[in-house]
Design a protein around this motif. Structure first.
Motif, short mmCIF file in Angstrom:
data_model
loop_
_atom_site.label_atom_id
_atom_site.label_comp_id
_atom_site.label_asym_id
_atom_site.label_seq_id
_atom_site.Cartn_x
_atom_site.Cartn_y
_atom_site.Cartn_z
N UNK A 123 13.44 -1.89 -28.18
CA UNK A 123 12.58 -2.45 -27.14
C UNK A 123 11.18 -1.85 -27.16
N UNK A 124 11.09 -0.54 -27.48
CA UNK A 124 9.82 0.17 -27.34
C UNK A 124 9.31 0.75 -28.66
N UNK A 125 10.16 1.49 -29.37
CA UNK A 125 9.77 2.07 -30.66
C UNK A 125 11.02 2.46 -31.43
N UNK A 126 10.84 2.74 -32.72
CA UNK A 126 11.96 3.20 -33.54
C UNK A 126 12.20 2.31 -34.74
N UNK A 127 13.46 2.23 -35.13
CA UNK A 127 13.82 1.47 -36.32
C UNK A 127 14.86 0.41 -36.01
N UNK A 159 2.46 4.24 -29.07
CA UNK A 159 1.64 5.44 -28.91
C UNK A 159 1.62 5.84 -27.45
N UNK A 160 1.82 7.14 -27.23
CA UNK A 160 1.87 7.67 -25.87
C UNK A 160 1.21 9.05 -25.86
N UNK A 161 0.01 9.12 -25.30
CA UNK A 161 -0.71 10.38 -25.30
C UNK A 161 -1.04 10.82 -26.72
N UNK A 162 -0.65 12.05 -27.05
CA UNK A 162 -0.87 12.57 -28.40
C UNK A 162 0.25 12.20 -29.37
N UNK A 163 1.25 11.48 -28.89
CA UNK A 163 2.42 11.17 -29.71
C UNK A 163 2.36 9.74 -30.22
N UNK A 164 2.60 9.59 -31.50
CA UNK A 164 2.70 8.28 -32.11
C UNK A 164 4.10 8.08 -32.66
N UNK A 165 4.70 6.93 -32.38
CA UNK A 165 6.08 6.66 -32.78
C UNK A 165 6.09 5.51 -33.79
N UNK A 205 0.17 3.20 -41.55
CA UNK A 205 1.16 4.27 -41.67
C UNK A 205 2.12 4.33 -40.50
N UNK A 206 1.92 3.50 -39.48
CA UNK A 206 2.76 3.59 -38.29
C UNK A 206 3.87 2.55 -38.26
#
Length: 218
Positions: A123-127, A159-165, A205-206
């Motif tokens: 739903x949000x991020x991942x594989x 992307x959430x703050x400094x974190x990219x998924x 790359x994301x």
């Protein structure tokens, strides 16, 4: 020989708020002899995971309709009905496989009028990864499809703050493999549809997506 003969309805469901959810509707293992699964009914597996914690844990969801394993014999699956596997998550690695058969020899058939569905999505991020039939044998693998196979992998980057998924999707209709001295045969007289989608990447790359109808290796 070990045998599972299904004429009814068989289902499995697993849920994990944190960690891994794994559901297998039909699992068969034989060490020395043959392992055979025959399905005339409906088999379904569903696994659902939520979102892991950043820098703490990664969530996983895996669903397998039929898993048939023979270490030294033949693993064979004959499907005359319907087999489905669905793995979903909010933010996790998801993998769905309709039929997984591994042995010294692997033989899989999907009859005319039969169907195999596999869906891996987030739903949000991942594989989101999906395989219709995965067959592997040390000395040989034989797959025949006269029915319908549909696989769907769908993922999002986030992307959430400094974190990219990362968001990665892969869909494979049939994958078959054998050892160095083995032979592989795949015969398709039916319909195979493989769809993979990866969305919301802010750079190359994301995220990524790949779809393959038939993949053979020996």
């Amino acid at each position: 020989m070990s045998l599972v003969d299904n004429d009814g309805s068989l289902s499995a469901y697993a849920y994990a708020d944190m960690g891994a959810a794994s559901a297998t509707a039909a699992y068969l293992l034989n060490i020395a002899g043959d392992a055979q699964v025959v399905n005339h009914g409906d088999i379904s597996a569903m696994a659902r995971a939520e979102r892991g914690i950043v820098n703490v844990s990664v969530n996983y969801a895996y669903a397998i309709g039929v898993q048939d394993v023979s270490i030294y014999g033949t693993a064979s699956v004959a499907n005359y009905g319907s087999i489905s596997a669905t793995a979903s998550a909010e933010g996790a690695i998801t993998g769905a496989t309709g039929i997984m058969a591994y042995g010294d020899y692997a033989v899989v058939s999907n009859a005319a009028g039969a169907s195999i569905r596999a869906t891996g999505e987030v739903d949000l991020f991942g594989g989101g990864f999906a395989v219709g039939i995965s067959a592997g044998g040390n000395h040989g693998a034989d797959v025949v499809n006269d029915g319908d196979i549909g696989v769907y992998g769908h993922a999002y980057a986030f992307s959430e703050g400094d974190n990219g998924f990362y968001g990665a999707a892969q869909a494979t209709g049939i994958e078959a493999s054998a050892g160095m001295q083995g032979d592989v045969s795949v015969l398709n007289n039916g319909d195979i549809v493989a769809i993979a989608l990866a969305e919301d990447s802010v750079s190359f790359a994301q995220g990524g997506a790949g779809a393959v109808g038939i993949n053979v290796y020996a």
